[in-house]
Design a protein around this motif. Structure first.
Motif, PDB file in Angstrom:
ATOM      1  N   GLN A 105       0.888  -1.164   0.006  1.00  0.00           N
ATOM      2  CA  GLN A 105       0.092  -0.033   0.025  1.00  0.00           C
ATOM      3  C   GLN A 105       1.021   1.207   0.069  1.00  0.00           C
ATOM      4  O   GLN A 105       1.794   1.559   0.940  1.00  0.00           O
ATOM      5  CB  GLN A 105      -0.891  -0.039   1.270  1.00  0.00           C
ATOM      6  N   ALA A 106       0.677   2.242  -0.979  1.00  0.00           N
ATOM      7  CA  ALA A 106       1.352   3.405  -0.847  1.00  0.00           C
ATOM      8  C   ALA A 106       0.427   4.338  -0.498  1.00  0.00           C
ATOM      9  O   ALA A 106      -0.800   4.377  -0.528  1.00  0.00           O
ATOM     10  CB  ALA A 106       1.766   3.821  -2.606  1.00  0.00           C
ATOM     11  N   PRO A 107       1.020   5.489   0.098  1.00  0.00           N
ATOM     12  CA  PRO A 107       0.097   6.609   0.586  1.00  0.00           C
ATOM     13  C   PRO A 107      -0.999   6.844  -0.430  1.00  0.00           C
ATOM     14  O   PRO A 107      -0.838   7.000  -1.392  1.00  0.00           O
ATOM     15  CB  PRO A 107       1.201   7.745   1.036  1.00  0.00           C
ATOM     16  N   GLY A 108      -2.267   7.054   0.226  1.00  0.00           N
ATOM     17  CA  GLY A 108      -3.324   7.457  -0.614  1.00  0.00           C
ATOM     18  C   GLY A 108      -4.223   6.494  -1.321  1.00  0.00           C
ATOM     19  O   GLY A 108      -4.844   6.702  -2.394  1.00  0.00           O
ATOM     20  N   GLU A 121      -5.588   2.372  -2.110  1.00  0.00           N
ATOM     21  CA  GLU A 121      -5.981   0.999  -1.484  1.00  0.00           C
ATOM     22  C   GLU A 121      -4.913   0.051  -1.433  1.00  0.00           C
ATOM     23  O   GLU A 121      -4.091  -0.101  -2.160  1.00  0.00           O
ATOM     24  CB  GLU A 121      -7.091   0.503  -2.424  1.00  0.00           C
ATOM     25  N   ARG A 122      -4.981  -0.728  -0.563  1.00  0.00           N
ATOM     26  CA  ARG A 122      -4.273  -2.048  -0.405  1.00  0.00           C
ATOM     27  C   ARG A 122      -4.345  -3.029  -1.768  1.00  0.00           C
ATOM     28  O   ARG A 122      -5.385  -3.412  -1.987  1.00  0.00           O
ATOM     29  CB  ARG A 122      -4.476  -2.736   0.787  1.00  0.00           C
ATOM     30  N   GLU A 123      -3.096  -3.435  -2.060  1.00  0.00           N
ATOM     31  CA  GLU A 123      -3.012  -3.948  -3.358  1.00  0.00           C
ATOM     32  C   GLU A 123      -2.426  -5.517  -3.060  1.00  0.00           C
ATOM     33  O   GLU A 123      -1.586  -5.717  -2.307  1.00  0.00           O
ATOM     34  CB  GLU A 123      -2.100  -3.564  -4.443  1.00  0.00           C
ATOM     35  N   GLY A 124      -3.164  -6.458  -3.465  1.00  0.00           N
ATOM     36  CA  GLY A 124      -2.653  -7.950  -3.302  1.00  0.00           C
ATOM     37  C   GLY A 124      -1.501  -8.232  -4.436  1.00  0.00           C
ATOM     38  O   GLY A 124      -1.529  -7.929  -5.607  1.00  0.00           O
ATOM     39  N   VAL A 125      -0.348  -8.538  -3.880  1.00  0.00           N
ATOM     40  CA  VAL A 125       1.029  -8.840  -4.623  1.00  0.00           C
ATOM     41  C   VAL A 125       1.052 -10.326  -5.007  1.00  0.00           C
ATOM     42  O   VAL A 125       1.328 -10.690  -6.005  1.00  0.00           O
ATOM     43  CB  VAL A 125       2.068  -8.540  -3.822  1.00  0.00           C
ATOM     44  N   ALA A 126       0.964 -11.197  -3.939  1.00  0.00           N
ATOM     45  CA  ALA A 126       1.188 -12.714  -4.035  1.00  0.00           C
ATOM     46  C   ALA A 126       0.610 -13.268  -2.984  1.00  0.00           C
ATOM     47  O   ALA A 126       0.444 -12.944  -1.943  1.00  0.00           O
ATOM     48  CB  ALA A 126       2.601 -12.918  -4.528  1.00  0.00           C
ATOM     49  N   TYR A 127       0.083 -14.628  -3.194  1.00  0.00           N
ATOM     50  CA  TYR A 127       0.009 -15.544  -2.184  1.00  0.00           C
ATOM     51  C   TYR A 127       0.312 -16.977  -2.115  1.00  0.00           C
ATOM     52  O   TYR A 127       0.824 -17.445  -3.452  1.00  0.00           O
ATOM     53  CB  TYR A 127      -1.687 -15.627  -1.834  1.00  0.00           C
ATOM     54  N   ASP A 187       7.335  -0.015  -7.270  1.00  0.00           N
ATOM     55  CA  ASP A 187       7.236  -1.069  -6.369  1.00  0.00           C
ATOM     56  C   ASP A 187       7.225  -0.498  -4.853  1.00  0.00           C
ATOM     57  O   ASP A 187       7.006  -1.043  -3.857  1.00  0.00           O
ATOM     58  CB  ASP A 187       8.381  -2.210  -6.419  1.00  0.00           C
ATOM     59  N   THR A 188       7.561   0.811  -4.873  1.00  0.00           N
ATOM     60  CA  THR A 188       7.555   1.621  -3.413  1.00  0.00           C
ATOM     61  C   THR A 188       6.237   1.276  -2.775  1.00  0.00           C
ATOM     62  O   THR A 188       5.643   2.015  -3.240  1.00  0.00           O
ATOM     63  CB  THR A 188       8.152   3.131  -3.502  1.00  0.00           C
ATOM     64  N   ALA A 189       6.389   0.749  -1.658  1.00  0.00           N
ATOM     65  CA  ALA A 189       5.071   0.623  -0.695  1.00  0.00           C
ATOM     66  C   ALA A 189       5.355   0.398   0.572  1.00  0.00           C
ATOM     67  O   ALA A 189       6.583  -0.144   0.869  1.00  0.00           O
ATOM     68  CB  ALA A 189       4.042   0.018  -1.405  1.00  0.00           C
ATOM     69  N   MET A 190       4.498   0.430   1.647  1.00  0.00           N
ATOM     70  CA  MET A 190       4.704  -0.538   2.721  1.00  0.00           C
ATOM     71  C   MET A 190       4.073  -1.896   2.312  1.00  0.00           C
ATOM     72  O   MET A 190       2.885  -1.953   1.863  1.00  0.00           O
ATOM     73  CB  MET A 190       3.703  -0.021   3.703  1.00  0.00           C
ATOM     74  N   TYR A 191       4.773  -2.891   2.524  1.00  0.00           N
ATOM     75  CA  TYR A 191       4.444  -4.178   2.329  1.00  0.00           C
ATOM     76  C   TYR A 191       3.931  -5.093   3.659  1.00  0.00           C
ATOM     77  O   TYR A 191       4.645  -5.000   4.416  1.00  0.00           O
ATOM     78  CB  TYR A 191       5.460  -5.027   1.747  1.00  0.00           C
ATOM     79  N   TYR A 192       2.926  -5.568   3.532  1.00  0.00           N
ATOM     80  CA  TYR A 192       2.231  -6.471   4.673  1.00  0.00           C
ATOM     81  C   TYR A 192       2.183  -7.731   4.469  1.00  0.00           C
ATOM     82  O   TYR A 192       1.753  -8.147   3.395  1.00  0.00           O
ATOM     83  CB  TYR A 192       0.823  -5.707   4.864  1.00  0.00           C
ATOM     84  N   TRP A 221      -3.071  -9.814  10.162  1.00  0.00           N
ATOM     85  CA  TRP A 221      -2.002  -9.007   9.485  1.00  0.00           C
ATOM     86  C   TRP A 221      -0.893  -8.668  10.578  1.00  0.00           C
ATOM     87  O   TRP A 221      -0.927  -8.194  11.580  1.00  0.00           O
ATOM     88  CB  TRP A 221      -2.734  -7.507   9.225  1.00  0.00           C
ATOM     89  N   GLY A 222       0.371  -8.368   9.736  1.00  0.00           N
ATOM     90  CA  GLY A 222       1.567  -7.808  10.231  1.00  0.00           C
ATOM     91  C   GLY A 222       1.333  -6.511  10.363  1.00  0.00           C
ATOM     92  O   GLY A 222       0.332  -5.891   9.827  1.00  0.00           O
ATOM     93  N   GLN A 223       2.562  -5.697  10.931  1.00  0.00           N
ATOM     94  CA  GLN A 223       2.512  -3.958  10.989  1.00  0.00           C
ATOM     95  C   GLN A 223       3.123  -3.600   9.677  1.00  0.00           C
ATOM     96  O   GLN A 223       3.236  -2.498   9.648  1.00  0.00           O
ATOM     97  CB  GLN A 223       3.350  -4.086  12.308  1.00  0.00           C
ATOM     98  N   GLY A 224       3.762  -4.399   9.044  1.00  0.00           N
ATOM     99  CA  GLY A 224       4.245  -4.033   7.483  1.00  0.00           C
ATOM    100  C   GLY A 224       5.936  -3.423   7.804  1.00  0.00           C
ATOM    101  O   GLY A 224       6.379  -3.124   8.796  1.00  0.00           O
ATOM    102  N   THR A 225       6.610  -3.594   6.366  1.00  0.00           N
ATOM    103  CA  THR A 225       7.821  -3.341   6.366  1.00  0.00           C
ATOM    104  C   THR A 225       7.926  -2.274   5.152  1.00  0.00           C
ATOM    105  O   THR A 225       7.317  -2.770   4.083  1.00  0.00           O
ATOM    106  CB  THR A 225       8.553  -4.335   6.460  1.00  0.00           C
ATOM    107  N   GLN A 226       8.563  -1.410   5.169  1.00  0.00           N
ATOM    108  CA  GLN A 226       8.557  -0.300   4.408  1.00  0.00           C
ATOM    109  C   GLN A 226       9.815  -0.879   3.080  1.00  0.00           C
ATOM    110  O   GLN A 226      11.024  -1.097   3.486  1.00  0.00           O
ATOM    111  CB  GLN A 226       9.136   0.961   4.720  1.00  0.00           C
ATOM    112  N   VAL A 227       9.220  -0.524   1.559  1.00  0.00           N
ATOM    113  CA  VAL A 227      10.338  -0.708   0.472  1.00  0.00           C
ATOM    114  C   VAL A 227      10.024   0.480  -0.245  1.00  0.00           C
ATOM    115  O   VAL A 227       9.124   0.782  -0.522  1.00  0.00           O
ATOM    116  CB  VAL A 227       9.756  -1.895   0.007  1.00  0.00           C
ATOM    117  N   THR A 228      11.449   0.981  -0.405  1.00  0.00           N
ATOM    118  CA  THR A 228      11.825   2.329  -1.114  1.00  0.00           C
ATOM    119  C   THR A 228      12.631   1.873  -2.260  1.00  0.00           C
ATOM    120  O   THR A 228      13.668   1.523  -2.252  1.00  0.00           O
ATOM    121  CB  THR A 228      11.946   3.310  -0.274  1.00  0.00           C
TER     122      THR A 228
END
Length: 123
Positions: A39-42, A44-50, A90-95, A113-120
């Motif tokens: 999820q990037a600021p502003g 919606e949360r986007e599904g990447v993989a499962y 790809d920059t976003a907070m990854y959950y 859910w986890g708390q997230g880790t930032q990817v820049t």
């Protein structure tokens, strides 16, 4: 109670790689779906993989196919997201997320859910 803790985020240049980890604890059941969302600021949360823990089946959103790989360790305690050829978009907070019944990329269906880790990713 289920707890998910992400790690491995950071800042990299375009074309670089990162490996995210999600440590799972607190449930007696090994059958579950583990998903990675971003999820990037502003936005919606986007599904990447499962990945489905029992048979290891995986699914990826089109934008990351061929670049990202989701996997799990033998004990199914840790879920990984290997990210190669990273792009600025790809920059976003990854959950990391987990659910015992649902398996897919709909974020509203995941219960844990986890708390997230930032990817820049810089140009």
């Amino acid at each position: 109670q289920v707890q998910l803790v992400e790690s491995g985020g950071g800042s990299v240049q375009a074309g670089g790689s990162l490996r995210l980890s999600c440590a799972y604890s607190g449930s007696r059941y090994s059958r579950r779906c583990m998903g990675w969302f971003r999820q990037a600021p502003g936005t919606e949360r986007e599904g990447v993989a499962y990945i489905y823990s029992i048979n290891g089946s995986t699914y990826y959103v089109d934008s990351v196919k061929g670049r990202f790989t989701i996997s799990q360790d033998n004990a199914k305690v840790t879920t990984f997201l290997q990210m190669n050829s990273l792009k600025p978009e790809d920059t976003a907070m990854y959950y990391c997320a987990a659910d015992l019944l649902y398996c897919g990329l709909d974020s509203t269906r995941y219960n844990h859910w986890g708390q997230g880790t930032q990817v820049t990713v810089s140009s």
